[in-house]
Design a protein around this motif. Structure first.
Motif, PDB file in Angstrom:
ATOM      1  N   VAL A 115       1.938   1.694  -3.501  1.00  0.00           N
ATOM      2  CA  VAL A 115       0.842   2.177  -4.346  1.00  0.00           C
ATOM      3  C   VAL A 115       0.674   3.682  -4.191  1.00  0.00           C
ATOM      4  O   VAL A 115       0.502   4.409  -5.180  1.00  0.00           O
ATOM      5  CB  VAL A 115      -0.473   1.445  -3.989  1.00  0.00           C
ATOM      6  N   TYR A 116       0.742   4.157  -2.932  1.00  0.00           N
ATOM      7  CA  TYR A 116       0.591   5.591  -2.696  1.00  0.00           C
ATOM      8  C   TYR A 116       1.732   6.379  -3.333  1.00  0.00           C
ATOM      9  O   TYR A 116       1.503   7.374  -4.031  1.00  0.00           O
ATOM     10  CB  TYR A 116       0.535   5.882  -1.203  1.00  0.00           C
ATOM     11  N   GLY A 146      -5.567   6.262  -8.222  1.00  0.00           N
ATOM     12  CA  GLY A 146      -4.527   5.300  -7.877  1.00  0.00           C
ATOM     13  C   GLY A 146      -4.838   4.599  -6.561  1.00  0.00           C
ATOM     14  O   GLY A 146      -4.752   3.367  -6.459  1.00  0.00           O
ATOM     15  N   GLY A 169       0.808  -1.216   0.000  1.00  0.00           N
ATOM     16  CA  GLY A 169       0.000   0.000   0.000  1.00  0.00           C
ATOM     17  C   GLY A 169       0.837   1.260   0.000  1.00  0.00           C
ATOM     18  O   GLY A 169       0.477   2.264  -0.633  1.00  0.00           O
ATOM     19  N   ASN A 226      -2.639  10.176  -7.523  1.00  0.00           N
ATOM     20  CA  ASN A 226      -3.106  10.330  -6.140  1.00  0.00           C
ATOM     21  C   ASN A 226      -2.910  11.760  -5.674  1.00  0.00           C
ATOM     22  O   ASN A 226      -2.027  12.472  -6.164  1.00  0.00           O
ATOM     23  CB  ASN A 226      -2.325   9.403  -5.194  1.00  0.00           C
ATOM     24  N   GLY A 238       1.638   6.053  -7.218  1.00  0.00           N
ATOM     25  CA  GLY A 238       0.485   6.800  -7.713  1.00  0.00           C
ATOM     26  C   GLY A 238       0.699   8.298  -7.632  1.00  0.00           C
ATOM     27  O   GLY A 238       0.302   9.051  -8.522  1.00  0.00           O
ATOM     28  N   GLY A 247      -5.890   0.644  -5.638  1.00  0.00           N
ATOM     29  CA  GLY A 247      -5.247  -0.114  -4.572  1.00  0.00           C
ATOM     30  C   GLY A 247      -6.257  -0.686  -3.603  1.00  0.00           C
ATOM     31  O   GLY A 247      -6.118  -1.829  -3.130  1.00  0.00           O
TER      32      GLY A 247
END
Length: 254
Positions: free
Chosen positions: A125-126, A204, A122, A135, A129, A208
């Motif tokens: 992903v952040y 994004g 995670g 994001n 993104g 996730g």
């Protein structure tokens, strides 16, 4: 199941979602459209926009505390409604979806493992993104620093976990199963719902959360226990909320 019962259950699902996560999903879609419009018309990239979670409601310390507790309390009402609707004479809704304390150590260990499996990717992903302009910047806590700030953030994490895992996984998948949905379709519906109400963070983060929803939906189908999911979600949010509150200034976070 006869047509009348099927129609009643379908209406019930829409009402529960309309009072809770479905409503949040609609607002999140509109918020994302607004953010994209700001990017297009004001040349403010998504990655430079910001969202703040757990915001203060008053400049007065104890009035703010009352507001925070009221917010948390009323947010749990849809959970109570979902459990009430799942209950039946002689059949506990808590037992039905595995939200009980019959396997405490197993639930804790599995929940911690799921949190690790979801949390580490995670972060990636952040960050990815954000780098790809998918994001927004996320400030996990906007509360002033009082003696009660950390306890309230922990309660907020628990509230999120109960609301999302009970409604989006336990309740929704039980009802979709009763309505005759196939397992993959029910898991997909639960995961897409989870992604929808995270769209305010950018698409994004929504993607996730869809992936997280697939994992959690599969686990629930396999075990019929929502408690490990509540544990995992609580741990993830506690780390995010409390970690941000304690280390945002040190790490120069947005």
């Amino acid at each position: 199941m006869d047509t009348r019962t099927r129609r009643r259950l379908s209406v019930e699902v829409w009402i529960v979602l309309g009072l809770s996560l479905g409503q949040s999903g609609v607002y999140a879609v509109v918020r994302l459209i607004e953010r994209l419009a700001e990017q297009a018309t004001r040349d403010v990239p998504l990655s430079q926009q910001r969202t703040t979670m757990n915001t203060s409601r008053s400049d007065f310390e104890y009035i703010d505390l009352v507001y925070q507790l009221l917010r948390l309390g009323f947010a749990i009402v849809p959970v109570a409604l979902a459990l009430y609707l799942l209950s039946a004479p002689g059949r506990s809704a808590l037992r039905r979806i595995g939200l009980d304390a019959t396997q405490p150590w197993r639930d804790l260990s599995i929940g911690a493992g799921l949190a690790l499996v979801v949390g580490v990717p995670g972060i990636g992903v952040y960050l990815i993104g954000h780098a790809l302009n998918m994001n927004v910047q996320i400030a996990a806590s906007g509360l002033d620093q009082y003696w009660w700030t950390v306890p309230v953030l922990i309660l907020s994490a628990l509230k999120n976990a109960l609301l999302e895992e009970v409604v989006a996984v336990g309740y929704l998948m039980e009802r979709l199963r009763q309505l005759g949905w196939q397992v993959p379709a029910a898991i997909a519906a639960s995961a897409l719902l989870r992604g929808s109400y995270h769209l305010y963070q950018g698409y994004g983060m929504a993607l996730g959360n869809v992936a997280m929803g697939v994992l959690f939906g599969w686990w629930y189908h396999r075990t019929r226990r929502v408690m490990p999911l509540v544990v995992a979600h609580t741990l993830l949010d506690v780390v995010s909320f409390v970690g941000y509150e304690l280390f945002a200034d040190v790490l120069d976070l947005p």
